[in-house]
Design a protein around this motif. Structure first.
Motif, short mmCIF file in Angstrom:
data_model
loop_
_atom_site.label_atom_id
_atom_site.label_comp_id
_atom_site.label_asym_id
_atom_site.label_seq_id
_atom_site.Cartn_x
_atom_site.Cartn_y
_atom_site.Cartn_z
N GLY A 196 0.54 -1.25 0.08
CA GLY A 196 0.05 0.16 0.02
C GLY A 196 0.57 1.69 0.19
N GLY B 17 2.33 2.77 -2.23
CA GLY B 17 2.92 3.43 -3.68
C GLY B 17 3.55 2.66 -4.56
N LYS B 18 4.30 1.43 -4.32
CA LYS B 18 5.11 1.24 -5.10
C LYS B 18 4.14 1.06 -6.60
CE LYS B 18 6.15 -2.19 -2.52
NZ LYS B 18 4.96 -1.74 -1.67
N THR B 19 3.40 0.07 -7.16
CA THR B 19 2.50 -0.41 -8.24
C THR B 19 2.45 0.92 -7.98
OG1 THR B 19 2.14 -2.74 -7.65
CG2 THR B 19 1.11 -1.58 -9.18
N THR B 20 1.75 1.85 -7.84
CA THR B 20 1.48 3.15 -8.69
C THR B 20 2.75 3.83 -9.49
OG1 THR B 20 -0.78 2.93 -7.06
CG2 THR B 20 0.23 4.97 -8.16
#
Ligand SMILES: Nc1ncnc2c1ncn2[C@@H]1O[C@H](COP(=O)(O)OP(=O)(O)O)[C@@H](O)[C@H]1O
Ligand SMILES: [Mg+2]
Length: 278
Positions: free
Chosen positions: A44, A46-49
């Protein structure tokens, strides 16, 4: 770093999703061409974002993103697609078509570069088998060219996904937790493979890793992400147990505690020395 050597330049990147979730909050970062960077942090964070912004499938709410010196804000259509093809992404779920032979899945890396009809033909009659064979040799499974994809092990399938990215021929490879679905005993081999490919070809390699150990072992630069912000950006030798404890503080035991390569948290984590690093 002169402008020509900069692959990514992010200034004040912010991403707010429709529901109001602030996934990224004022992220600024520069990544040089050919650089290898690992991103770690709790679920959660924010890495994938961030990676979706870096592979140009998601637009930031605010801030500036330059890829190879080009400000992407003004791009659309052909120019945007051309830049997107310079970035190849390997995902946790490799998105291969199981009932197709390996060769077809690898050749799908050409999709986007070819007109649709030709792309589809290439899937029906593998006219570029040589490029697929080369890519499979590079990832160590040349003999699987005509195997049905779903007969391969998880680790082999992830190698097919990497071969598909190689066929795409990007300047940048992004790995979004590329080994999280792979048997832990095979994970290091796949991260090492991606590292070696990047090193041999001069490609820029950015990887989100659940395993801090793998990040510290294979990357010369570690970026900690927490609550949409960059918590630290350091060489592995400078990433202390205290920094990691703070990075993962408050996360649940299952997904939180500083995960090792086996996903298990030692109660007092010792930063291992990194080979070749003082
Ligand atoms: N498509 C989406 N819509 C709304 N919120 C999202 C979406 N994708 C991610 N988020 C939210 O953004 C935050 C960061 O998520 P993500 O980038 O997936 O983190 P990570 O990859 O570090 O686990 C989380 O709060 C998540 O719920
Ligand atoms: Mg993620």
């Amino acid at each position: 770093m002169g402008p020509a050597d900069v692959m990514y330049e992010l200034a004040g990147i912010r991403k707010v999703f429709d529901g109001g979730d602030v996934a990224l909050d004022d992220v600024s970062l520069a990544v040089g061409r050919g650089e290898r960077v690992a991103f770690v942090g709790p679920s959660g964070a924010g890495k994938t974002t961030l990676f979706r912004i870096l592979n140009l499938t998601l637009r930031p709410t605010a801030g500036t993103l330059r890829v190879g010196g080009i400000d992407v804000a003004g791009l659309s259509g052909i120019a945007l697609r051309a830049l997107r093809r310079q970035v190849g992404t390997v995902y946790q779920q490799h998105n291969l078509v199981g009932r197709l032979r390996v060769v077809h899945n690898v050749l799908a890396g050409h999709l986007g570069r070819w007109p649709t009809a030709r792309a589809l033909l290439s899937l029906a009659w593998p006219q570029h088998v040589a490029s697929a064979g080369e890519a499979l040799a590079r990832v160590g499974i040349a003999e699987k060219l005509y195997a049905r994809t779903d007969t391969l092990s998880g680790g082999q399938q992830q190698r097919v996904a990497i071969a598909r990215v190689l066929v795409q021929g990007p300047d940048v490879i992004l790995g979004d937790e590329p080994v999280s679905s792979v048997d832990p005993s095979l994970a290091a081999g796949i991260v090492r493979l991606l590292r070696d490919i990047a090193e041999a070809t001069g490609k820029t390699l950015l990887m989100n890793l659940h395993s801090v150990d793998l990040a510290l072992e294979f990357f010369p630069r570690i970026v900690g992400v927490r609550q949409g912000r960059i918590a630290f950006d350091l060489p592995p030798g400078k990433v202390t147990p205290e920094l990691l404890a703070t990075l993962y503080a408050g996360a649940t035991a299952e997904e939180g505690a500083v995960p090792g390569s086996d996903g298990v948290l030692p109660t007092s984590r010792v930063c291992r020395p990194v080979p070749g690093l003082k």
